[in-house]
Design an enzyme around this catalytic site. Structure first.
Site: not given
Ligand code: TRP
Ligand code: ZN
Length: 907
Positions: A153, A293-296, A330, A333, A352
């Site tokens: 993402e 922070g993190a990714m779903e 996450e 999501h 989001e």
């Molecule tokens: N979709 C992720 C969240 O909201 C955040 C996110 C978007 C992200 N782009 C990213 C995380 C790039 C890491 C790197 O939880």
């Molecule tokens: Zn998110």
């Protein structure tokens, strides 16, 4: 497939073909949205992992999109996104096209002309080579500490293979990973596990299949030497799910809390939304180098290790609360983002904003809801209101962007959540649930827009409830940037017992939108009688849709006291002329905990502002009434200690500066700081007799536990300790030193070390040195060591931070470390960053230029630290402009940072 030599690699094209598109001012517009010409029925990826030469074979089944807005019957060309890929071979229905004159490569991807396509359905096979080790942008496939991982993402998948890298193209994925067993004993991807096996030469492979069609941004793979902390979950309908948190060997002991938070999140989504998990397996992986922070990613969430790993010795109460919230975010999501995804990136708030609202409600249910709400509003004001008031203002759903990664903002996330919260408030819990049920029923498996979300409220509720018949005016909350200002006035007719409440709304022009319309909103309020009791049994709603409205309340005996915008029901700035006595009254009596806190906050804010504007820095200038009001709440044993701790926290320098600037006067961070120091000292002296006792009363017996009740006591105890230091208590230094030396948990140890460091106490230096020696091998704890020094509001702040950049542990290429020192100084040390001689601005500009060359996404994000530069005096503005101009003038600046710095400068 013959492995022909590539016609040209994209790296070569990058090097030879004129100015890079990054510098071109390409604006992407919502109004330009067109459905894709081609859709994808299935994807198979074979990834042969190698540190500098990973081979990716993609087999993609394309089909002409029946819903495309095709002009004629002619077959459209196939244009695929691709960045920094070296094409090894390409074929269509097994016919090699690698050297075909119909194939054109560019910096942004490739086009295969329709003439080379066999018809409306075909299979595309492509092999590309990529270089994970040289990927410092942390987007696409990269390595962190020897571990392979991905971040797709928003548009990272195009750095893995040629693809239709847009969220409205969804497909089921089958993935086969191959690597040497010794380097990568663990091979993970999305979905359910398939076949695994050994291969010659010490290699092995693993297959994964994700049956749920997904956009490419949710693709993930992880490979490396990892160990699992395992558990399982049984869904409401009885399905068994294997759960695992994957970490580096040695970190197994720090996973229990994240796992517990995951299981509670899974249960909560079943109860609150009726949503169950939908695969046999759910994996979380902790990665050290991560841009956010993190990714779903579907079934394979990837986290910054900061938001997974926790033990009592290494993590603070705040870390635990963040881990809980981010794990939940996450996980949630999976339904809001993954099962229902986005039509295009302009709709980002659809996943989001909604998911933040969901994780906020989860935290409210798991902890104290009042405290959770206050924390949300503090964050909203600090990050989103300032964004909305400055040059980076944009609507929750923007209409144009240059770099999508720059739109993962407080406005999209936090204000987006407030908009959903307002719908929840208007619909009530049952109505909201009905609308969301319709949303899931109607749109499961689709890529959606905000309009479709809105229609679910209208269609589910519009019959019975006139508010929901037509949400077009309400929708301005998504489309109009800027924070509304509500001006409140009251009239009282004592003879007739008649009270009038008038509210005027106004949204000031923002750089992106010169004129604004009145918005629709429902503001919760209450009235208090002279004894501080609620006059109405339930909160009232002030439904506002015009620029100004008045409502009468009759039958009152005495003049009521207004408690306006309870629970912060509307994300607005409220102007309401109240005297200190009335604020004190609300602080003592309001039954709405948010507004009780708010009364204290406003009281303190007005006082700080008055002191700062007169240049007062003497504790004797601080009114005793204010001290007494705060002390009353702080010592009220009937209240939640966390709430009391929040009451004792003074407003931040930035918040006061925003307040001063909003009235048209330039803010002076040094004077604000002096005022805050004086207030803290006065409060400490005023409460001197009660503080040691309060601290003792809040001691938590027994071994550390991160639960909210224990955390609350620790928070209040360290506030008391801070006030003892501020008030000059003779025993305060010894108490803080003892706490820093003997605490059995990081929360108390860090709180004491922070106080000693920030007050510039003699006990700080030795303890900082010892802390460093104790923890130098623990990256997450060392980040805290850097951060505590970066935020010290001392006269030599910058010199200290500069010295820290020379520390052997300062590895600026690691995002967490860069953030812990550089970004923390820019965003968390207003006195240092806004130093009158411009030295803070210059220092930050130098480091941003350095970081931009390796990691543009993170550099651009931190450049936002300059967003409020207009609040300060002309001398400071001149320095800030020069620093930003220096960034803007850098010849090879990334598109990411360029967009931000140009917007900062232009407004
Ligand atoms: N979709 C992720 C969240 O909201 C955040 C996110 C978007 C992200 N782009 C990213 C995380 C790039 C890491 C790197 O939880
Ligand atoms: Zn998110």
């Amino acid at each position: 497939m013959p492995a022909l030599m590539p016609p040209a690699s994209q790296a070569e094209i990058d090097a030879t073909a004129g100015p890079a598109p990054e510098t071109a001012d390409t604006v992407i517009r919502l109004s330009d949205y067109r459905p894709p010409d081609w859709v994808i029925e299935s994807v198979r990826l074979d990834v042969d992992l190698h540190p500098s030469a990973t081979r990716v074979r993609a087999r993609i089944a394309f089909r002409r999109n029946p819903d495309a807005e095709a002009e004629a019957d002619a077959l459209p060309d196939l244009t695929l996104d691709g960045r920094r890929l070296t094409l090894v071979s390409a074929a269509v229905d097994a016919t090699d096209v690698t050297q075909s004159p119909h194939l054109t490569l560019s910096r942004e991807g490739l086009t295969l002309a329709a003439a080379a396509l066999p018809g409306e359905r075909f299979t595309w096979d492509a092999t590309v080579e990529i270089d994970p080790d040289s990927n410092t942008e942390l987007e696409g496939l990269y390595r962190s500490n020897g571990m392979y991982c991905t971040q797709c993402e928003a548009e990272g998948f195009r750095k893995i293979t040629y693809y239709l890298d847009r969220p409205d193209v969804m497909a089921p994925f089958t993935v086969r990973l191959e690597a040497p067993v010794a380097d990568c004993p663990v091979l993970l991807s999305n979905g359910n596990p398939g076949e695994t096996g050994a291969l010659p030469d010490g290699r092995h492979y693993a297959e994964w299949h994700d049956p749920h069609p997904k956009p490419a941004y949710l693709f993930a793979l992880v490979a490396g030497d990892l160990v699992a902390h395992r558990d399982s979950f049984t869904t409401a309908s009885g399905a068994h799910v294997d759960l695992a948190v994957w970490v580096r060997p040695g970190d197994e002991g720090r996973c229990a809390y994240a796992m517990d938070a995951l299981k509670r999140s899974m249960r909560w989504d079943e109860t609150a939304y009726g949503r169950e998990y939908d695969l046999d397996l759910f994996n979380i992986v902790a990665v050290d180098d991560f841009n956010m922070g993190a990714m779903e990613n579907k079934g394979l969430n990837i986290f910054n290790s900061k938001y997974v790993l926790a033990s009592s010795e290494t993590a603070t109460d705040r870390d635990y609360a963040l881990i809980e919230a981010i794990v939940a975010h996450e996980y949630f999501h999976n339904w809001t983002g993954n099962r229902i995804t986005l039509r295009d990136w302009f709709q980002l708030c659809l996943k989001e904003g909604l998911t933040v609202f969901r994780d906020q409600c989860f935290s409210e249910d798991e902890r104290s809801s009042a405290v959770a709400r206050i924390d949300q509003v503090k964050a909203l004001r600090a990050r989103q209101f300032s964004e909305d008031a400055g040059p980076l203002a944009h609507p929750v759903r923007p209409e144009a962007y240059r770099e999508i990664n720059n739109f993962y903002t407080a406005t999209v996330y936090e204000k987006g959540a407030e908009v959903v919260r307002m719908l929840h408030g208007l619909a009530g819990p049952e109505g909201y649930r009905r609308a969301l049920d319709l949303y899931f029923d109607r749109h499961d498996g689709q890529a959606c827009t905000i309009e479709q979300f809105r229609a679910c409220f209208e269609d589910a509720l519009g019959d019975g409830d006139p508010t929901f018949r037509d949400l077009s005016q309400f929708s301005l909350w998504w489309h109009q940037s800027g924070t509304p200002r509500l001006t409140v006035s009251e009239a009282w007719d004592g003879e007739r017992g008649l009270y009038h409440l008038t509210v005027r709304q106004e949204v000031a022009p923002t750089p992106d939108q010169p004129s604004k319309q009145p918005m629709e909103m429902a503001i919760r309020f209450g009235l208090l009688d002279g004894d501080g009791r609620d006059i109405f049994p339930h909160d009232r709603l002030f439904k506002l849709s015009e620029a100004e409205q008045t409502i009468p309340v009759d039958g009152l005996k005495t003049r009521p006291v207004l408690s306006f915008n309870r629970g912060f029901s509307v994300p607005a700035v409220v102007s309401h002329d109240l005297d200190d006595a009335t604020r004190g009254f609300l602080l003592a009596h309001d039954s709405d905990p948010f507004n009780r806190w708010e009364a204290g906050r406003r009281y303190a804010l007005n006082l700080t502002r008055r002191l700062a504007e007169t240049g007062a820095d003497d504790p004797d200038a601080v009114p005793a009434d204010w001290c007494a009001a705060l002390a009353g709440v702080a010592c009220d044993g009937a209240l939640d200690p966390q709430f009391r701790a929040l009451m004792l926290e003074l407003p931040g320098n930035d918040e006061v500066a925003a307040e001063i600037a909003a009235s048209g006067t330039p803010a002076d961070p040094d004077r604000i700081h002096a005022a805050l120091v004086a207030m803290r000292a006065a409060l400490g002296r005023h409460m001197a007799d009660s503080l040691p006792g309060l601290r003792a009363e809040m001691a938590v017996p027994g071994p550390y536990s991160p639960d909210a009740a224990s955390a609350a006591k620790r928070a209040l105890a360290s506030r008391a300790l801070g006030l003892m230091l501020a008030g000059g208590d003779a025993g305060a230094d010894a108490a803080a030193e003892a706490e820093a030396d003997t605490a059995d948990n990081m929360t108390d140890r860090m709180a004491a070390l922070t106080l000693l460091t920030h007050f510039g106490r003699p006990g700080a230096a030795d303890r900082l040195a010892r802390f460093r020696a104790d923890w130098e091998n623990d990256e997450l704890v060392m980040d805290k060591w850097f951060a505590v020094q970066a935020t010290a509001p001392l006269p030599d702040a910058l010199a200290r931070v500069q010295a820290l950049t020379e520390d052997a542990a300062f590895n600026w290429k690691r995002p967490n470390r860069f953030r812990s020192l550089i970004a923390t100084f820019a965003m968390g040390n207003p006195v240092g960053f806004h130093a009158a001689d411009g030295s803070g601005y210059g220092f930050i500009a130098d480091w941003l230029l350095r970081l931009d060359a390796v990691n543009p996404q993170t550099a651009a994000r931190i450049t936002g630290a300059f967003e409020s530069w207009r609040r300060y005096d002309t001398a400071r503005q001149t320095h800030a402009r020069a620093a930003m101009q220096r960034i803007a003038d850098a010849p090879s600046l990334s598109r990411n940072t360029r967009e931000i710095v140009e917007r900062l400068l232009s407004a």
